[in-house]
Each structure stands twice: as C-alpha cells, then as structure tokens.
Design a protein around this motif. Structure first.
Motif, PDB file in Angstrom:
ATOM      1  N   ALA A   1       0.852  -1.185   0.000  1.00 44.21           N
ATOM      2  CA  ALA A   1       0.000   0.000   0.000  1.00 44.21           C
ATOM      3  C   ALA A   1       0.890   1.238   0.000  1.00 44.21           C
ATOM      4  O   ALA A   1       1.692   1.433   0.919  1.00 44.21           O
ATOM      5  CB  ALA A   1      -0.923   0.004   1.212  1.00 44.21           C
ATOM      6  N   ARG A   2       0.758   2.076  -1.036  1.00 44.12           N
ATOM      7  CA  ARG A   2       1.600   3.263  -1.180  1.00 44.12           C
ATOM      8  C   ARG A   2       0.724   4.507  -1.092  1.00 44.12           C
ATOM      9  O   ARG A   2      -0.275   4.628  -1.809  1.00 44.12           O
ATOM     10  CB  ARG A   2       2.355   3.223  -2.505  1.00 44.12           C
ATOM     11  N   PRO A   3       1.073   5.455  -0.212  1.00 48.44           N
ATOM     12  CA  PRO A   3       0.183   6.596   0.030  1.00 48.44           C
ATOM     13  C   PRO A   3       0.089   7.559  -1.149  1.00 48.44           C
ATOM     14  O   PRO A   3       1.099   8.019  -1.680  1.00 48.44           O
ATOM     15  CB  PRO A   3       0.811   7.275   1.257  1.00 48.44           C
ATOM     16  N   LEU A   4      -1.152   7.848  -1.544  1.00 51.06           N
ATOM     17  CA  LEU A   4      -1.436   8.931  -2.474  1.00 51.06           C
ATOM     18  C   LEU A   4      -1.634  10.248  -1.728  1.00 51.06           C
ATOM     19  O   LEU A   4      -1.316  11.323  -2.236  1.00 51.06           O
ATOM     20  CB  LEU A   4      -2.683   8.609  -3.290  1.00 51.06           C
ATOM     21  N   LEU A   5      -2.206  10.178  -0.528  1.00 45.75           N
ATOM     22  CA  LEU A   5      -2.303  11.303   0.387  1.00 45.75           C
ATOM     23  C   LEU A   5      -1.502  10.971   1.638  1.00 45.75           C
ATOM     24  O   LEU A   5      -1.331   9.792   1.982  1.00 45.75           O
ATOM     25  CB  LEU A   5      -3.763  11.579   0.761  1.00 45.75           C
ATOM     26  N   ARG A   6      -1.016  12.001   2.314  1.00 50.24           N
ATOM     27  CA  ARG A   6      -0.287  11.770   3.561  1.00 50.24           C
ATOM     28  C   ARG A   6      -1.236  11.149   4.580  1.00 50.24           C
ATOM     29  O   ARG A   6      -2.275  11.708   4.906  1.00 50.24           O
ATOM     30  CB  ARG A   6       0.246  13.092   4.097  1.00 50.24           C
ATOM     31  N   GLY A   7      -0.887   9.959   5.057  1.00 52.74           N
ATOM     32  CA  GLY A   7      -1.808   9.218   5.899  1.00 52.74           C
ATOM     33  C   GLY A   7      -1.527   9.352   7.384  1.00 52.74           C
ATOM     34  O   GLY A   7      -0.400   9.611   7.809  1.00 52.74           O
ATOM     35  N   LEU A   8      -2.572   9.165   8.174  1.00 47.68           N
ATOM     36  CA  LEU A   8      -2.435   9.050   9.614  1.00 47.68           C
ATOM     37  C   LEU A   8      -1.778   7.708   9.918  1.00 47.68           C
ATOM     38  O   LEU A   8      -2.198   6.682   9.375  1.00 47.68           O
ATOM     39  CB  LEU A   8      -3.815   9.130  10.261  1.00 47.68           C
ATOM     40  N   PRO A   9      -0.734   7.663  10.762  1.00 49.49           N
ATOM     41  CA  PRO A   9      -0.076   6.388  11.043  1.00 49.49           C
ATOM     42  C   PRO A   9      -1.058   5.342  11.557  1.00 49.49           C
ATOM     43  O   PRO A   9      -1.973   5.666  12.318  1.00 49.49           O
ATOM     44  CB  PRO A   9       0.957   6.760  12.112  1.00 49.49           C
ATOM     45  N   PRO A  10      -0.895   4.084  11.135  1.00 51.27           N
ATOM     46  CA  PRO A  10      -1.845   3.040  11.543  1.00 51.27           C
ATOM     47  C   PRO A  10      -1.935   2.840  13.045  1.00 51.27           C
ATOM     48  O   PRO A  10      -2.964   2.407  13.553  1.00 51.27           O
ATOM     49  CB  PRO A  10      -1.296   1.783  10.845  1.00 51.27           C
ATOM     50  N   ASP A  11      -0.843   3.144  13.778  1.00 49.79           N
ATOM     51  CA  ASP A  11      -0.834   2.916  15.225  1.00 49.79           C
ATOM     52  C   ASP A  11      -1.246   4.154  16.014  1.00 49.79           C
ATOM     53  O   ASP A  11      -1.091   4.201  17.237  1.00 49.79           O
ATOM     54  CB  ASP A  11       0.546   2.453  15.691  1.00 49.79           C
ATOM     55  N   ALA A  12      -1.783   5.175  15.335  1.00 50.98           N
ATOM     56  CA  ALA A  12      -2.215   6.396  16.024  1.00 50.98           C
ATOM     57  C   ALA A  12      -3.576   6.146  16.663  1.00 50.98           C
ATOM     58  O   ALA A  12      -4.610   6.210  16.001  1.00 50.98           O
ATOM     59  CB  ALA A  12      -2.280   7.565  15.044  1.00 50.98           C
ATOM     60  N   ASN A  13      -3.584   5.849  17.954  1.00 52.93           N
ATOM     61  CA  ASN A  13      -4.826   5.542  18.657  1.00 52.93           C
ATOM     62  C   ASN A  13      -5.393   6.738  19.403  1.00 52.93           C
ATOM     63  O   ASN A  13      -6.579   6.781  19.701  1.00 52.93           O
ATOM     64  CB  ASN A  13      -4.611   4.388  19.639  1.00 52.93           C
ATOM     65  N   ASP A  14      -4.536   7.691  19.765  1.00 52.39           N
ATOM     66  CA  ASP A  14      -5.039   8.893  20.410  1.00 52.39           C
ATOM     67  C   ASP A  14      -5.873   9.704  19.414  1.00 52.39           C
ATOM     68  O   ASP A  14      -5.755   9.544  18.197  1.00 52.39           O
ATOM     69  CB  ASP A  14      -3.883   9.743  20.933  1.00 52.39           C
ATOM     70  N   THR A  15      -6.709  10.566  19.926  1.00 58.30           N
ATOM     71  CA  THR A  15      -7.556  11.385  19.059  1.00 58.30           C
ATOM     72  C   THR A  15      -6.698  12.359  18.263  1.00 58.30           C
ATOM     73  O   THR A  15      -6.060  13.250  18.831  1.00 58.30           O
ATOM     74  CB  THR A  15      -8.584  12.157  19.892  1.00 58.30           C
ATOM     75  N   PRO A  16      -6.640  12.221  16.936  1.00 56.85           N
ATOM     76  CA  PRO A  16      -5.797  13.118  16.151  1.00 56.85           C
ATOM     77  C   PRO A  16      -6.472  14.461  15.927  1.00 56.85           C
ATOM     78  O   PRO A  16      -7.692  14.605  16.060  1.00 56.85           O
ATOM     79  CB  PRO A  16      -5.637  12.362  14.828  1.00 56.85           C
ATOM     80  N   LEU A  17      -5.679  15.443  15.569  1.00 55.27           N
ATOM     81  CA  LEU A  17      -6.211  16.707  15.100  1.00 55.27           C
ATOM     82  C   LEU A  17      -6.594  16.552  13.636  1.00 55.27           C
ATOM     83  O   LEU A  17      -6.000  15.749  12.908  1.00 55.27           O
ATOM     84  CB  LEU A  17      -5.174  17.815  15.252  1.00 55.27           C
ATOM     85  N   PRO A  18      -7.593  17.301  13.160  1.00 49.75           N
ATOM     86  CA  PRO A  18      -7.944  17.197  11.744  1.00 49.75           C
ATOM     87  C   PRO A  18      -6.749  17.432  10.823  1.00 49.75           C
ATOM     88  O   PRO A  18      -6.653  16.805   9.758  1.00 49.75           O
ATOM     89  CB  PRO A  18      -9.026  18.262  11.573  1.00 49.75           C
ATOM     90  N   GLY A  19      -5.834  18.318  11.222  1.00 51.99           N
ATOM     91  CA  GLY A  19      -4.667  18.602  10.404  1.00 51.99           C
ATOM     92  C   GLY A  19      -3.676  17.467  10.306  1.00 51.99           C
ATOM     93  O   GLY A  19      -2.717  17.549   9.544  1.00 51.99           O
ATOM     94  N   GLN A  20      -3.882  16.395  11.047  1.00 45.66           N
ATOM     95  CA  GLN A  20      -3.041  15.209  10.934  1.00 45.66           C
ATOM     96  C   GLN A  20      -3.615  14.185   9.972  1.00 45.66           C
ATOM     97  O   GLN A  20      -2.982  13.162   9.706  1.00 45.66           O
ATOM     98  CB  GLN A  20      -2.861  14.568  12.312  1.00 45.66           C
ATOM     99  N   LEU A  21      -4.808  14.454   9.456  1.00 45.55           N
ATOM    100  CA  LEU A  21      -5.468  13.511   8.574  1.00 45.55           C
ATOM    101  C   LEU A  21      -4.989  13.674   7.135  1.00 45.55           C
ATOM    102  O   LEU A  21      -4.235  14.589   6.794  1.00 45.55           O
ATOM    103  CB  LEU A  21      -6.981  13.703   8.650  1.00 45.55           C
ATOM    104  N   ALA A  22      -5.483  12.775   6.267  1.00 46.74           N
ATOM    105  CA  ALA A  22      -5.167  12.852   4.847  1.00 46.74           C
ATOM    106  C   ALA A  22      -6.022  13.897   4.140  1.00 46.74           C
ATOM    107  O   ALA A  22      -5.603  14.493   3.147  1.00 46.74           O
ATOM    108  CB  ALA A  22      -5.361  11.484   4.200  1.00 46.74           C
TER     109      ALA A  22
END
Length: 291
Positions: free
Chosen positions: A35-56
């Motif tokens: 799987a190769r990212p087309l958009l910058r992805g949130l790391p699979p092990d990110a379990n804490d609540t991310p900020l929207p700016g960390q999303l793809a």
C-alpha cells in the motif's frame, strides 16, 4: 479507541474517521500486497484522538479557509463567526471539520456520513458526505443544506494533504492568484508569477506559498516520478489553494469553490446564496495511477 472505517477495492484503500470531522485518515494505492500513500496518511498505530490537520483530508463547510475576524455583512445584517483554532484570530474552514459525523451507511466501497448543525450560528445547516471507491478513483461528494431562517452565502471545499513536496510535480492551470497581507487575507488579484505557474508539470516552490488561485479549470495532476505514482484531482470548483510550507514533509492542494475571505469580497465571488431549505453540492475525484 479511534474508529477507522475501511473502503477497499483492487486499486485503492481508504480509511475514514467519522468522529474527526468526517475526515479521511488515508488513501493508498494498492500494488499487490504493498500500500503506497497517495495522500499523507495518519499512522496506523495512532490511537489517540488526532487533530484534523493530521489527517489525509477533511471537508470544508460552510466555507473554506479564513474569514476576517470582523465577520461579514449580508442583506443589512452583520454575522461574526467566532475564532475556532488556537492562535488564529480568523475563523477558519467553517466548523464541519471540527464535528463528529454520523455514519448513515457503510459498504465495502462506499460510506455515507451526515452532520446536523441546525443549532449552529450564524450558519445553521445539515450536511452529507459520501465516499465512493470506483476502480482507480475515490469520489467525494459533499452537500450542505441551509437549515436557518434566512438566506446566507455558503461555500464548500476539501483540504487534502499530499506527501513528499520536494519530489512532487504539479500541473494545474489557473488565470490569476490572490496575494495576501500579513493576516493571510487576500489583498489584490494579479497575474501568476512564473515560479507559481503550473500550466505544464513543474516543481513546487520550496520557499513557501499559501495562496488561492482563481480561474482553475477543475483538473490537476500531481506526479512523484521517483515514487512511480500520480494523483489526478478533478472537481466542479473554480479555485484551488496551494499551501507549501518551507521545510515540511507535506503540501496541500485544496479544491475550493470560492476565494479566501470571499464573504468580504465584492459580489461574494464563488459563494452560493442558499435560501432556507436550499442545498449546495460539490464533487471531487481523486484518481490514482502508477507511472
């Protein structure tokens, strides 16, 4: 625990996090088992609540980007949305990106989310967000309905985050660019300088850009020759915002239907005045390819 809803077909893998603004956590091109990212992805092990700016990617409604801190006047009444991001005096991106969305339907290759903001001010609205995998493309359909008692100018956009700006090449024709002041609000529309022209594939300006381009024809192509990947963006919108912060590992190419601070520009350019009960719809397609 962060809820990740998966869409998958033979070509693409998408993950959506409904409770974080209905945002897209990742969009990957599938090459066999890789799987190769087309958009910058949130790391699979990110379990804490991310900020929207960390999303793809996340949706922008009922407007895109910054609005003047003084709000805007419409039909003799002034409306002043509150600032909604720490350290930012301008209200930014509307408020849909900061709300949990409800899952209305989820299938292997499609997802429908809904948002109820009928109690919000000054924009009272409801919204729907559809993610659909169609062969090599992710189709994103976004709609907003005026649930208030009076007409207001609404707008829509998307805020995707792309990887590897140093190696990327962008093709996206436009007619002009809005130059901004220290407050990052537009001051003047002018011809696009040569280093910011992308009529043919060109490297991104590494000294930084954060501007809205007008007269876009609704199609763009981003290639990463070293990675052997390309991403096409097609949208029924006439503007894009290009954000390339110096020295960072991401950039943003944002399809939007109006310029920054359009609520305070003559004629509310690009915005759609919605009467109570009326709906605005926009569509964007992210199409991947291997080079």
């Amino acid at each position: 625990m962060l809820e990740r809803l998966t869409l998958r077909n033979e070509r693409l893998l998408a993950e959506i996090v409904p409770q974080i603004g209905g945002g897209l956590a990742r969009l990957d091109w599938l090459d066999g088992d890789q799987a190769r990212p087309l958009l910058r992805g949130l790391p699979p092990d990110a379990n804490d609540t991310p900020l929207p700016g960390q999303l793809a990617c996340f949706p922008l409604l009922p407007w895109s980007n910054r609005m003047a801190p003084s709000g805007f006047a419409f039909e003799g009444e002034r409306h002043v949305p509150a600032p909604n991001r720490a350290g930012e005096p301008c209200p930014i991106h509307g408020d849909g990106w900061q709300q949990p969305w409800r899952v209305a339907a989820h299938h292997d290759t499609s997802l429908t989310l809904s948002l109820d903001r009928r109690d919000a001010q000054p924009f009272a609205y409801t919204a729907e967000l559809h993610y659909i995998l169609d062969k090599d493309a992710l189709v994103v359909e976004l709609s907003v309905r005026n649930a208030g008692r009076s007409a207001l100018p609404f707008g829509i956009g998307l805020h995707p985050w792309m990887p590897d700006p140093q190696a990327a090449r962008l093709e996206a024709g436009a007619n002009s660019v809005w130059m901004a002041g220290p407050d990052k609000l537009p001051l003047v529309r002018q011809d696009i300088p040569p280093e910011w022209r992308f009529d043919s594939p060109a490297p991104l300006p590494q000294d930084g850009v954060d501007n809205v381009f007008e007269g876009w024809h609704g199609a763009a192509r981003i290639t990463w020759p070293q990675r052997g990947l390309a991403l096409e963006v097609q949208a029924d919108m006439d503007y894009f915002i290009l954000y390339v912060p110096p020295g960072r590992d991401f950039f943003c190419f944002e399809p939007v239907d109006h310029p920054i601070n359009a609520h305070n520009l003559p004629g509310y350019p690009g915005l759609t005045v919605l009467a109570p009960g009326a709906t605005l719809r926009r569509r964007c397609v992210f199409r991947g390819a291997a080079l």
